[in-house]
Design a protein around this motif. Structure first.
Motif, PDB file in Angstrom:
ATOM      1  N   LYS A 270      -6.569  -3.091  27.017  1.00 36.21           N
ATOM      2  CA  LYS A 270      -5.753  -1.868  27.032  1.00 36.21           C
ATOM      3  C   LYS A 270      -6.239  -0.919  28.124  1.00 36.21           C
ATOM      4  CE  LYS A 270      -2.942   1.319  25.223  1.00 36.21           C
ATOM      5  NZ  LYS A 270      -1.482   1.279  25.453  1.00 36.21           N
ATOM      6  N   ASP A 271      -7.559  -0.768  28.233  1.00 38.92           N
ATOM      7  CA  ASP A 271      -8.125   0.105  29.262  1.00 38.92           C
ATOM      8  C   ASP A 271      -7.817  -0.425  30.665  1.00 38.92           C
ATOM      9  OD1 ASP A 271      -9.163   1.778  27.324  1.00 38.92           O
ATOM     10  OD2 ASP A 271     -11.167   0.888  27.371  1.00 38.92           O
TER      11      ASP A 271
ATOM     12  N   ASP B  22      -4.104   0.279  31.393  1.00 42.63           N
ATOM     13  CA  ASP B  22      -3.869   1.707  31.598  1.00 42.63           C
ATOM     14  C   ASP B  22      -4.489   2.213  32.897  1.00 42.63           C
ATOM     15  OD1 ASP B  22      -2.517   1.688  29.211  1.00 42.63           O
ATOM     16  OD2 ASP B  22      -4.105   2.664  28.049  1.00 42.63           O
ATOM     17  N   SER B  23      -5.559   1.555  33.368  1.00 41.85           N
ATOM     18  CA  SER B  23      -6.210   1.971  34.611  1.00 41.85           C
ATOM     19  C   SER B  23      -5.384   1.602  35.843  1.00 41.85           C
ATOM     20  CB  SER B  23      -7.586   1.318  34.730  1.00 41.85           C
ATOM     21  OG  SER B  23      -7.481  -0.065  35.049  1.00 41.85           O
TER      22      SER B  23
ATOM     23  N   GLY C 192       2.525  -0.230  24.937  1.00 46.95           N
ATOM     24  CA  GLY C 192       2.859   1.143  24.562  1.00 46.95           C
ATOM     25  C   GLY C 192       4.314   1.343  24.233  1.00 46.95           C
TER      26      GLY C 192
END
Length: 344
Positions: free
Chosen positions: A138-139, A142-143, A185
């Motif tokens: 997820k990180d 999102d990055s 998301g």
């Protein structure tokens, strides 16, 4: 409620998954396991032999009448989730429900609405969104490291356990649907699926489902309990990089590939100048923790803070609607089925 006061928790159900939830509720310093109830005397006897100092009850009504609890964990069979969770919420208690939240989106929406009206936490046991590797992914997404995610696909395969009450998608795919929704998301706007019942008529043991999102992204989920290999794998394809998550690997669970297709900066025509790009492969170190312990701690924290859980009742509702729509699409020969839902 004081932050120093342990959250008083009762657990309903000590059958298949209940013992794991009980173990985590009992060991966490922030919680106090007040009581466990189960309609089966054999389950209560098993519990009492392991936790002799914790009172037992034969029913939820008895637990609520005789013990002060702030929250209740529901680990009963899925067909009973709606009735048990509704009784918990009506009693004014925060509620954690194992997946799936309910067996119909109508019942799930009813619980979401009731929790909202009573200002109570309703959380669903979507265990994989508390997995350390999934949260690392997820990180990464999102990055922007992968670029824009174009599509992903998941495989959850094994030889057995063959079930006769629910098909392979209802049995196995709640994990994958919850992961897809969490990573992207967003929830899909439609699904199309095909499945086959090779072992038991009317109970699909192999399902291929396509999830379509308003953003244009797509996900494919393949589940089966009629496969020679145990597989728990995710592949995510981005415009910059690609990522593979293999949960069967003991340590090297995530591989990030600096690969892609694109056009050079001086391209005259995009279609004519498409080139393949090959770069490094990165295997990040992931510090692992027990997902269930993180999940239970998150429930406790949300009950105290009022924060919406990572796997809220609404998230559970969205997953149930996808499960329903997949069954509808299979019955319709693979025709697309909308997943739009409303909580009135």
């Amino acid at each position: 409620m004081s932050e120093q006061t342990p959250l008083r928790i009762g657990v309903v159900g000590f059958g298949y998954w209940g013992p794991n939830l009980v173990r985590n509720v009992h060991k966490l310093a922030d919680s106090d396991l007040v009581s466990v109830c189960d309609a089966a005397p054999a389950n209560l006897a098993k519990f009492s032999s392991a936790y002799p100092d914790v009172p037992v009850c034969a029913s939820l009504d008895e637990m609520l009448a005789t013990h002060e609890v702030d929250a209740v964990v529901v680990a009963t069979s899925a067909p009973s989730h709606h009735a048990v969770a509704r009784a918990v919420l009506e009693a004014g208690k925060h509620c954690f429900v194992e997946k799936p939240l309910t067996l119909t989106s109508e019942d799930a929406a009813d619980l979401v609405k009731l929790a909202d009206e009573r200002d109570l936490i309703l959380m669903v046991g979507h265990l994989m969104v508390y997995h350390s590797a999934v949260n690392h992914i997820k990180d990464v997404i999102d990055s922007g490291e992968l670029g824009d995610v174009m599509y992903l696909y998941a495989q959850r395969l094994n030889l057995g356990k063959v079930r006769t009450e629910e098909n392979a998608f209802w049995s196995l795919a709640p994990h994958d649907v919850s992961i897809v929704n969490y990573l992207l998301g967003e929830a899909p706007e439609s699904v199309s699926a095909t499945g086959a019942a090779y072992l038991n008529p009317g109970v699909e043991d192999t399902v291929f489902a396509n999830l379509h999102f308003a953003s244009g992204r797509m996900a494919n989920i393949h589940v089966s309990w009629l496969d020679p290999h145990k597989t728990r794998k995710f592949t995510i394809v981005g415009t910059k990089k690609m990522l593979v998550f293999d949960d069967m690997e003991a340590t090297e669970k995530i591989w990030i590939y600096d690969k892609g297709v694109g056009a050079p900066a001086d391209a005259l025509g995009y279609r004519e100048d498409l080139t393949l790009r090959f770069g490094d492969i990165t295997v990040p170190y992931i510090k692992m923790a027990e997902p269930l312990s993180l999940e239970v701690q998150h429930f406790i924290d949300c009950c105290r803070s009022g924060e919406r859980p990572r796997s809220s009742g609404r998230d559970g509702l969205e997953v149930v609607r996808v499960l329903e729509a997949v069954s509808e699409s299979i019955a319709a020969g693979g025709a697309p089925v909308a997943t739009a839902l409303e909580v009135s």
